[in-house]
Design a protein around this motif. Structure first.
Motif, PDB file in Angstrom:
ATOM      1  N   ARG A  36      43.495  26.279  45.619  1.00  0.00           N
ATOM      2  CA  ARG A  36      44.215  27.543  44.954  1.00  0.00           C
ATOM      3  C   ARG A  36      43.426  28.623  45.472  1.00  0.00           C
ATOM      4  N   PRO A  37      43.857  29.733  45.821  1.00  0.00           N
ATOM      5  CA  PRO A  37      43.085  30.899  46.000  1.00  0.00           C
ATOM      6  C   PRO A  37      42.219  31.120  44.904  1.00  0.00           C
ATOM      7  N   PRO A  38      40.782  31.574  45.160  1.00  0.00           N
ATOM      8  CA  PRO A  38      40.118  31.876  43.946  1.00  0.00           C
ATOM      9  C   PRO A  38      40.476  33.107  43.199  1.00  0.00           C
ATOM     10  N   ARG A  39      40.180  33.508  41.947  1.00  0.00           N
ATOM     11  CA  ARG A  39      40.807  34.413  41.039  1.00  0.00           C
ATOM     12  C   ARG A  39      39.577  35.413  40.850  1.00  0.00           C
ATOM     13  N   VAL A  40      39.622  36.680  41.478  1.00  0.00           N
ATOM     14  CA  VAL A  40      38.697  37.601  41.533  1.00  0.00           C
ATOM     15  C   VAL A  40      38.983  38.720  40.607  1.00  0.00           C
ATOM     16  N   GLU A  41      37.671  39.095  39.987  1.00  0.00           N
ATOM     17  CA  GLU A  41      38.055  40.090  39.046  1.00  0.00           C
ATOM     18  C   GLU A  41      37.022  41.214  39.307  1.00  0.00           C
ATOM     19  N   ARG A  42      37.331  42.317  39.497  1.00  0.00           N
ATOM     20  CA  ARG A  42      36.237  43.638  39.933  1.00  0.00           C
ATOM     21  C   ARG A  42      36.656  44.835  39.016  1.00  0.00           C
ATOM     22  N   GLU A  43      35.610  45.456  38.664  1.00  0.00           N
ATOM     23  CA  GLU A  43      35.449  46.354  37.686  1.00  0.00           C
ATOM     24  C   GLU A  43      34.438  47.522  38.181  1.00  0.00           C
ATOM     25  N   VAL A  44      35.158  48.542  38.407  1.00  0.00           N
ATOM     26  CA  VAL A  44      34.393  49.910  38.924  1.00  0.00           C
ATOM     27  C   VAL A  44      34.475  51.017  37.820  1.00  0.00           C
ATOM     28  N   ASP A  45      33.327  51.527  37.804  1.00  0.00           N
ATOM     29  CA  ASP A  45      33.128  52.758  36.697  1.00  0.00           C
ATOM     30  C   ASP A  45      32.164  53.830  37.456  1.00  0.00           C
ATOM     31  N   VAL A  46      32.825  54.905  37.473  1.00  0.00           N
ATOM     32  CA  VAL A  46      32.142  55.984  38.595  1.00  0.00           C
ATOM     33  C   VAL A  46      32.135  57.256  37.570  1.00  0.00           C
ATOM     34  N   ARG A  47      30.778  57.738  37.602  1.00  0.00           N
ATOM     35  CA  ARG A  47      30.445  58.813  36.611  1.00  0.00           C
ATOM     36  C   ARG A  47      30.082  60.115  37.519  1.00  0.00           C
ATOM     37  N   PHE A  48      31.012  61.280  37.164  1.00  0.00           N
ATOM     38  CA  PHE A  48      30.923  62.258  37.897  1.00  0.00           C
ATOM     39  C   PHE A  48      29.901  63.274  37.020  1.00  0.00           C
ATOM     40  N   PRO A  49      29.305  64.450  37.479  1.00  0.00           N
ATOM     41  CA  PRO A  49      28.605  65.360  36.425  1.00  0.00           C
ATOM     42  C   PRO A  49      29.661  66.006  35.464  1.00  0.00           C
ATOM     43  N   ARG A  50      29.061  66.242  34.348  1.00  0.00           N
ATOM     44  CA  ARG A  50      29.810  66.885  33.091  1.00  0.00           C
ATOM     45  C   ARG A  50      30.641  65.914  32.482  1.00  0.00           C
ATOM     46  N   GLY A  51      30.542  64.681  32.327  1.00  0.00           N
ATOM     47  CA  GLY A  51      31.237  63.827  31.777  1.00  0.00           C
ATOM     48  C   GLY A  51      32.665  63.163  32.081  1.00  0.00           C
ATOM     49  N   VAL A  52      32.852  63.762  33.545  1.00  0.00           N
ATOM     50  CA  VAL A  52      34.052  63.241  34.229  1.00  0.00           C
ATOM     51  C   VAL A  52      33.748  62.095  34.824  1.00  0.00           C
ATOM     52  N   GLY A  53      34.677  61.150  34.819  1.00  0.00           N
ATOM     53  CA  GLY A  53      34.468  59.894  35.366  1.00  0.00           C
ATOM     54  C   GLY A  53      36.044  59.054  35.664  1.00  0.00           C
ATOM     55  N   ALA A  54      35.724  57.842  36.158  1.00  0.00           N
ATOM     56  CA  ALA A  54      36.835  56.996  36.326  1.00  0.00           C
ATOM     57  C   ALA A  54      36.390  55.517  36.242  1.00  0.00           C
ATOM     58  N   ARG A  55      37.292  54.842  35.572  1.00  0.00           N
ATOM     59  CA  ARG A  55      36.823  53.583  35.501  1.00  0.00           C
ATOM     60  C   ARG A  55      38.352  52.650  35.713  1.00  0.00           C
ATOM     61  N   GLY A  56      38.072  51.679  36.417  1.00  0.00           N
ATOM     62  CA  GLY A  56      39.188  50.690  36.931  1.00  0.00           C
ATOM     63  C   GLY A  56      38.854  49.202  37.070  1.00  0.00           C
ATOM     64  N   ARG A  57      39.885  48.460  36.672  1.00  0.00           N
ATOM     65  CA  ARG A  57      39.639  46.975  36.601  1.00  0.00           C
ATOM     66  C   ARG A  57      40.900  46.379  37.744  1.00  0.00           C
ATOM     67  N   GLN A  58      40.401  45.316  38.303  1.00  0.00           N
ATOM     68  CA  GLN A  58      41.346  44.835  39.235  1.00  0.00           C
ATOM     69  C   GLN A  58      41.113  43.293  39.371  1.00  0.00           C
ATOM     70  N   THR A  59      42.177  42.543  39.021  1.00  0.00           N
ATOM     71  CA  THR A  59      42.100  41.208  39.300  1.00  0.00           C
ATOM     72  C   THR A  59      43.280  40.705  40.264  1.00  0.00           C
ATOM     73  N   GLN A  60      42.776  39.959  40.985  1.00  0.00           N
ATOM     74  CA  GLN A  60      43.508  39.322  42.048  1.00  0.00           C
ATOM     75  C   GLN A  60      43.268  37.866  42.547  1.00  0.00           C
ATOM     76  N   GLU A  61      44.231  37.222  43.003  1.00  0.00           N
ATOM     77  CA  GLU A  61      44.089  35.986  43.745  1.00  0.00           C
ATOM     78  C   GLU A  61      43.911  36.045  45.107  1.00  0.00           C
ATOM     79  N   GLU A  62      42.719  35.775  45.841  1.00  0.00           N
ATOM     80  CA  GLU A  62      42.750  36.000  47.243  1.00  0.00           C
ATOM     81  C   GLU A  62      42.159  34.910  48.021  1.00  0.00           C
ATOM     82  N   GLU A  63      42.557  34.765  49.275  1.00  0.00           N
ATOM     83  CA  GLU A  63      42.326  33.550  49.973  1.00  0.00           C
ATOM     84  C   GLU A  63      40.798  34.503  50.722  1.00  0.00           C
ATOM     85  N   LYS A  64      39.746  33.527  50.633  1.00  0.00           N
ATOM     86  CA  LYS A  64      38.576  34.030  51.352  1.00  0.00           C
ATOM     87  C   LYS A  64      38.661  33.609  52.784  1.00  0.00           C
ATOM     88  N   PRO A  65      38.409  34.412  53.750  1.00  0.00           N
ATOM     89  CA  PRO A  65      38.543  33.871  55.215  1.00  0.00           C
ATOM     90  C   PRO A  65      37.328  32.615  55.513  1.00  0.00           C
TER      91      PRO A  65
END
Length: 141
Positions: free
Chosen positions: A105-134
């Motif tokens: 089966r393709p591997p199940r990969v989970e990524r989490e990104v957390d970006v912080r900008f000055p003055r407390g503004v930020g972005a957070r995201g999580r991605q789960t996908q099944e992908e085939e590695k080349p």
């Protein structure tokens, strides 16, 4: 006397490294009953395969592969990337898949990104996908 107490507690913690996580005490050759006794709970999900194989999953991060009631393999979530900087972090994990020989089966990969900008503004995201590695010699588009 106070110095010895924390040192004794730390020694006990080091000696009992696998005590908090019973999954570390599971090894190939154990029976299902032995696994249930060590884990002290039933699996959260199971999967049946041909040729007397089955997989037990404990959450999304641990699994055991059985053949004819005996553990033949185990797998845990593998952290492939873990980067932390003052402005953000990135973590990538490959979730376990206990599959018998010949089943893929393709591997199940989970990524989490957390970006912080000055003055407390930020972005957070999580991605789960099944992908085939080349495979060697193949490129991704």
């Amino acid at each position: 006397m106070r110095i010895r107490e924390p040192a004794a507690a730390l020694t006990l913690l080091v000696l009992c490294g696998g005590c908090a996580n019973p999954f570390k005490q599971i090894y190939p050759g154990m029976t299902r009953q032995q696994v249930l006794e060590k884990m002290e709970r039933a699996p959260s999900s199971t999967e049946l395969f041909e040729d007397a194989y089955s997989a037990w999953y404990y959450g999304e991060d641990q699994c055991l592969l059985f053949r004819e009631e005996v553990v033949v393999a185990k797998q845990q979530t593998e952290v492939t990337t873990n980067v932390k900087t003052p402005i953000g972090s990135l973590r990538e994990e490959i979730k376990p898949q206990c599959l018998p020989p010949g089943v893929t089966r393709p591997p199940r990969v989970e990524r989490e990104v957390d970006v912080r900008f000055p003055r407390g503004v930020g972005a957070r995201g999580r991605q789960t996908q099944e992908e085939e590695k080349p495979q060697d010699g193949q490129e991704r588009n």
